[in-house]
Each structure stands twice: as C-alpha cells, then as structure tokens.
Design a protein around this motif. Structure first.
Motif, short mmCIF file in Angstrom:
data_model
loop_
_atom_site.label_atom_id
_atom_site.label_comp_id
_atom_site.label_asym_id
_atom_site.label_seq_id
_atom_site.Cartn_x
_atom_site.Cartn_y
_atom_site.Cartn_z
N ILE A 52 61.41 53.52 54.38
CA ILE A 52 60.50 54.70 54.25
C ILE A 52 61.22 55.94 53.69
CG2 ILE A 52 59.10 56.64 55.47
CD1 ILE A 52 58.44 54.47 57.55
N SER A 53 60.81 56.43 52.64
CA SER A 53 61.39 57.60 51.70
C SER A 53 61.54 59.01 52.60
CB SER A 53 60.97 57.73 50.52
OG SER A 53 61.65 58.68 49.89
N ARG A 54 62.66 59.28 53.20
CA ARG A 54 62.76 60.51 53.91
C ARG A 54 62.76 61.74 53.07
NH1 ARG A 54 67.01 60.04 58.80
NH2 ARG A 54 65.59 61.95 59.56
N GLU A 55 62.94 61.65 51.89
CA GLU A 55 63.12 62.81 50.84
C GLU A 55 61.64 63.57 50.96
OE1 GLU A 55 64.82 62.01 47.08
OE2 GLU A 55 66.80 61.51 48.31
N ASP A 56 60.60 62.61 51.02
CA ASP A 56 59.13 62.80 51.01
C ASP A 56 58.48 63.30 52.19
OD1 ASP A 56 59.17 62.34 48.04
OD2 ASP A 56 58.82 60.15 48.59
N LEU A 57 59.36 63.53 53.14
CA LEU A 57 58.84 63.76 54.64
C LEU A 57 59.24 65.36 54.80
CD1 LEU A 57 59.84 60.79 56.62
CD2 LEU A 57 57.69 61.14 55.72
N ASP A 58 58.00 65.97 55.45
CA ASP A 58 58.54 67.25 55.83
C ASP A 58 59.15 67.32 57.18
OD1 ASP A 58 56.56 66.83 58.19
OD2 ASP A 58 55.02 67.64 56.97
N ASP A 59 59.54 68.45 57.70
CA ASP A 59 60.59 68.64 58.88
C ASP A 59 59.99 68.01 60.04
OD1 ASP A 59 62.24 69.94 57.68
OD2 ASP A 59 61.42 72.12 58.29
N ALA A 60 58.55 67.99 60.39
CA ALA A 60 58.09 67.42 61.32
C ALA A 60 58.08 65.78 61.32
CB ALA A 60 56.70 67.96 61.60
N ASP A 61 57.77 65.43 60.10
CA ASP A 61 57.68 63.76 59.98
C ASP A 61 59.04 63.33 59.88
OD1 ASP A 61 54.92 63.32 59.64
OD2 ASP A 61 54.82 63.96 57.83
N ASN A 62 60.22 64.01 59.35
CA ASN A 62 61.37 63.73 59.42
C ASN A 62 61.88 63.66 61.12
OD1 ASN A 62 63.39 62.92 57.35
ND2 ASN A 62 62.59 65.07 56.43
N GLN A 63 61.54 64.45 61.80
CA GLN A 63 61.71 64.30 63.30
C GLN A 63 60.99 63.17 63.71
OE1 GLN A 63 64.11 66.38 65.39
NE2 GLN A 63 63.61 64.52 66.62
N ARG A 64 59.99 62.79 63.57
CA ARG A 64 59.23 61.85 64.00
C ARG A 64 59.94 60.48 63.55
NH1 ARG A 64 56.29 60.11 68.24
NH2 ARG A 64 54.56 58.97 67.80
N TRP A 65 60.38 60.36 62.14
CA TRP A 65 61.13 59.28 61.90
C TRP A 65 62.36 59.03 62.71
CZ3 TRP A 65 65.96 57.62 60.50
CH2 TRP A 65 65.98 56.62 59.66
#
Length: 549
Positions: A389-402
C-alpha cells in the motif's frame, strides 16, 4: 509528426486527469462509497441508483467495478444487486461524459490553480485530496481543449487522413479499436471524450465515432473481467454478467451504426453533441432493458461459473483484494478485516487454553499448535499486503491507521506464538506426565484466562471503533491484570511453602503460564495506546486554540 505528438500528449493528459480525479475521490470518500454500495442490496432500483451516484463521483465505472467485485468476492453482495450497481455505473459514466463536454474550458485554470494550492498546503489532509481532485478536473478540461486545437491542423495532413482512414471501413474493427483504447487508458470515459472531440474536429466520421463509443463501452467490461480473473467465482460471475450485458448491447446496436450516423445529424449538427448524446441514450436504454434480465443472467453466470470447494491444505486470506491496492483507503479496510480474522483465530486458541487448564486433552493441545500455523500464514499475507500500500498517498489519519493495523498484526502473531508455546508446555509437562493443577492454582489460571478473553475482545473493539472510553477501560484492565498476576504468583509461592503436592509438581509450568498470560494481556491491550495518544494530541490542539483565541 509534431502535430501527432501534440495530439497524443493531450490524450495522455486526458487519461492522467481522469486517473487523478478517480484516485482523489476514492481517497477522500472511499469508505463512504463502500458504505453506500453495501447498503444498496435491498432492491435492483436502489442498487442501480447507487451505481449511478458512486460512478458520477469517481468518474470511472472501472473504479466502481473494483469496489463491487471486492464485496462480491467476500459474499457480502448478492449477484443480482452487484449487476444492477454495474448497470448504474455505465449510466453514471455517460452522465459525466455529458457534463464534461459542455463548454467549461474557462474553469480549467481555476480548478488547477485552487487545486494546486490546496494540495501543496494540506497534502496529508482531506482538503488536500479534494484539491488533487480539482487538479484532475482542470487537466481533463484543459486536455479536451488541447485535443481540439491539435486536431485542427491534422485535417490538412494527408498522412494523418490515411491513418484515421483505416477506421472507416469496418464496423467491428472500429469497435475493437474503441475497446482497445478503453483498456489501454483504463477509462471508457476518456475514450468517449476523445472520440467526441475528434468527431467534432472532423478527424473521424460520425459512423466511426459511434462504433468507437460502443467499443469503449465493451472495453470497460473487458477491463472488469480481466481484473477479477485472479479472484474467486463470485467476483468473476459479477464481471462476466456485466460483460454479457455490454456485449449484447454492442451486438444489437452495431448493425445500425450507419443508419444512425445518417439520421442523428438531422437532430443536431454538432458532432460532439451527437456522439455524447448517443452515448448517454444508448447506455440508459441498454441498462434499463438489462435490468429486466438480471435474474436470468445471474442464473446463467452461476451455472457456468460455480463455486469451487475451498482447498483444505491450509488457510487462505479472504479480504486481501489485490485490485484494491490502487485505492489505498479501500486496501486499508481490507487489511483491517483480515487482521480481525486473525483475532478470531487467537480467540479460538485462547478457548483451547481454557480447556487445557481444566483437563489433559492432548487433542486440544495439538489443535492449538496447528491454529498457530494459520495465524502465521495470515500474518505473512497481511504484512505483505500492507507493504504494497502506497503510504505517500495516505493522509495523516490513514497513515496512523496503517501503523495501527501493522502493529496489531505483529502483536497477534506474537500472541499466537506465546499460546503455541503454552500448549506445547502443557502437553509435555502436564498431559504427558498426567499431572493436575491444584484447585486454587487452576482457579487462579481460569480467572486470568477469562480476563484475557475479555481484554482480547475489548482490544479488537478498540481497534475497530477507535472508541476513547473503551481504550481507557482497556488500560485500567491492563493494570488490574498485572496486579492479579503478581498476587497469584505470591499465592503460588505460599502453597509451595505449605508443601502442597500438586503445586510442587506443576510449579514451573504454573509460573511460566502466569508470565505468558501477562505478556499476552500486554499485547491485547496495546491497541489502547494509539487511541489515547490521538485523543491527547487533539486535546492539546484544542487547548492551544482556546489559549490563542
């Protein structure tokens, strides 16, 4: 040559703009769109409307097909409802083609200017992704304008006329070219917009344009079919039914392409309007008629693509849909569901531990060890899926969820290893020697075991719901468990001093189990930290706002 290069670059810009809009919308509203689709299973008309709504937002019937196929693959969506959604998706694409061919070129610089500002200033937030969508819309409108400009000089070049002249002789060939472009560009919308623009510039005839539009429609169905080849029969049935509807429409309409090309200009002289209106009317008429045949087509697809028995040689991931990796928010939701499935296996392993405390059941111990193999398999699959999953395309909330999903995956795998060790220890040191825990020791272990099960359930609930109150309760339970573990360890030592025979025989195993249970509880309670940390950050942020205010 330069003219052709300008045209191709404008086409590439059109395709890229469509991709940006699709990914931007899915990253902002991905979970909401999934919810809309999941709630549209009550009837064909409701599902049809949901398909129109979702596709109008993402501007891609292919993106809608990916979402619907993931639901179908997990048996969360009936085949008839899925087919109705995909029919609605075709109408949604046609509606967006109608909107984008209006004279909106003056909006292009505005969309791009505002979009770039929002995206660069708030890249990791929803506002930034909305700005990304604005950039995509501006690029689409700009690309359509550039295609018109590039097509004008092409009419004067003999080489260009010869190249496009190859599309004027055969109806099937023209349809196949349209399908090929839709597949290559991953967008039937881009194919239709390009066709309408070329027809308006008189680069291609109206008959060729109509065949290209029908072919592009067929190409989107082929894309969906290709995307589900690696999935189970339920997903393939969905894409096959959708492709069958598109193929039937193409077979019925293509023989009349020449007649339509002669008659439609009588209604409007603008070739672009003619092509787009034909695309809209054709899809609406085809999809409304196909709604009447959803039942028979679903039966036919089920007959030719039956469910295959699941392999019995090991567990397999159920929710890690490969096609969802292009949409990170959807992929995260899939990974979260698979991790919860791992949690269910850990719960079963804990249930076996309770049986092993009370009885000498060697079968339960062996079963527990084998369940850890399932945990390890799902752990490897989920970890690999998350890494893609590309983390560069995630916002802060989704990065935290990842991060939360990855951390829970690791913790559950560690928990499985600990429970496996407990089972092996009990088998070798208690069952093989026919020993029993003392009544007091068994009661203490059963108490901790019951608390472990409760805390595991609470921890998974905190992970799924991000509930602050439950997270606080979980942290309290962790402290209580630690205090009880110390109390029971001291009580066991007292029984050793009193020369209690059963306590002496099982002393090493008993103390090891107390230690392992404490470690398990720490792993289960770890989900609370992320929720509490987020709440603390939010509290500090609000406090600063009040102070500054």
């Amino acid at each position: 040559m330069l003219i052709l290069l300008n045209l191709l670059s404008a086409v590439a810009l059109l395709v890229w703009g469509s991709h940006i809009v699709r990914t931007g919308i899915l990253r902002v509203f991905g979970s909401d769109l999934r919810t809309m689709i999941s709630r549209s299973t009550d009837g064909k008309l409701r599902a049809f409307a949901a398909g129109i709504g979702v596709t109008s937002l993402v501007q891609s019937s292919n993106a809608t097909a990916v979402i619907v196929a993931s639901f179908a693959a997990q048996n969360l969506l009936p085949l008839t409802s899925g087919l109705a959604i995909l029919l609605g998706a075709d109408v949604g694409t046609a509606l967006m083609a109608r909107v984008l061919t209006l004279d909106l070129s003056w909006l292009s610089p505005l969309f791009i200017l505002v979009g770039v500002f929002l995206f660069l200033s708030r890249k990791q937030h929803r506002v930034g992704q909305i700005g990304r969508t604005g950039i995509g819309l501006g690029m689409i409108l700009l690309a359509l304008h550039l295609i018109v400009e590039a097509a004008q000089p092409m009419m004067e070049g003999n080489g260009i006329r010869v190249m496009f002249g190859a599309l004027t002789g055969d109806t099937m060939l023209d349809a196949l070219v349209g399908a090929a472009f839709a597949i290559v560009s991953y967008s039937s919308l881009a194919a239709v917009l390009l066709t309408a623009t070329l027809a308006a510039s008189h680069v291609i005839s109206l008959k060729v344009a109509l065949c290209l539009v029908v072919g592009a429609n067929l190409g989107s169905g082929m894309l969906a079919m290709f995307g589900t080849l690696a999935q189970n029969a339920a997903a393939r049935r969905l894409s096959a039914g959708s492709l069958l509807f598109k193929f039937a429409g193409a077979v019925l309409i293509l023989p009349f392409a020449a007649m339509l090309a002669d008659g439609l200009p009588l209604l409007t002289a603008d070739a672009r309007e003619t092509v787009v209106t034909f695309h809209l009317v054709y899809n609406v008429a085809r999809c409304v008629v196909c709604l009447l045949f959803i039942g028979p087509v679903a039966t036919l697809c089920t007959r030719f693509l039956p469910d295959k028995p699941m392999p019995t040689d090991g567990i397999r991931p159920l929710h890690l849909d490969e096609t969802a990796l292009t949409t990170p928010t959807l992929a995260l939701a899939n990974a979260a569901r698979e991790v919860l499935r791992v949690g269910d296996i850990i719960r079963s392993m804990l249930g076996n531990v309770g049986e092993l405390i009370r009885s000498n059941d060697a079968t339960k111990a062996t079963e527990t060890v084998l369940l850890d193999n399932d945990v390890d398999e799902l752990y490897r699959a989920t970890k690999q899926y998350l890494s893609r999953i590309s983390r560069e395309d995630l916002d802060d909330a989704d990065n935290q969820r990842w991060t939360d999903i990855f951390a829970l995956t690791i913790n559950l795998e560690h928990a499985g290893d600990i429970i496996e060790r407990i089972a092996n220890d009990v088998k070798e040191r208690k069952i093989a020697q026919r020993l029993e825990f003392s009544e007091e020791g068994a009661a203490e272990l059963n108490d901790l075991y019951a608390r472990l099960q409760s805390n595991l359930q609470l921890g998974l609930s905190v992970f799924f719901n991000n509930d602050l109150r439950c997270a606080e309760q979980l942290l309290i339970e962790k402290e209580c468990f630690r205090d009880l573990e110390r109390k029971y360890a001291n009580a066991h030592v007292d029984r050793l001093v009193n020369q209690t025979l059963r306590s002496i025989e099982t002393s090493a195993l008993h103390l090891d189990m107390l230690s392992d249970m404490r470690r398990l509880n720490s792993l289960f309670c770890s989900t609370s930290y992320s929720v509490l940390e987020t709440a603390s950050k939010l509290h500090r942020s609000r406090l600063r706002e009040r102070t500054n205010g």
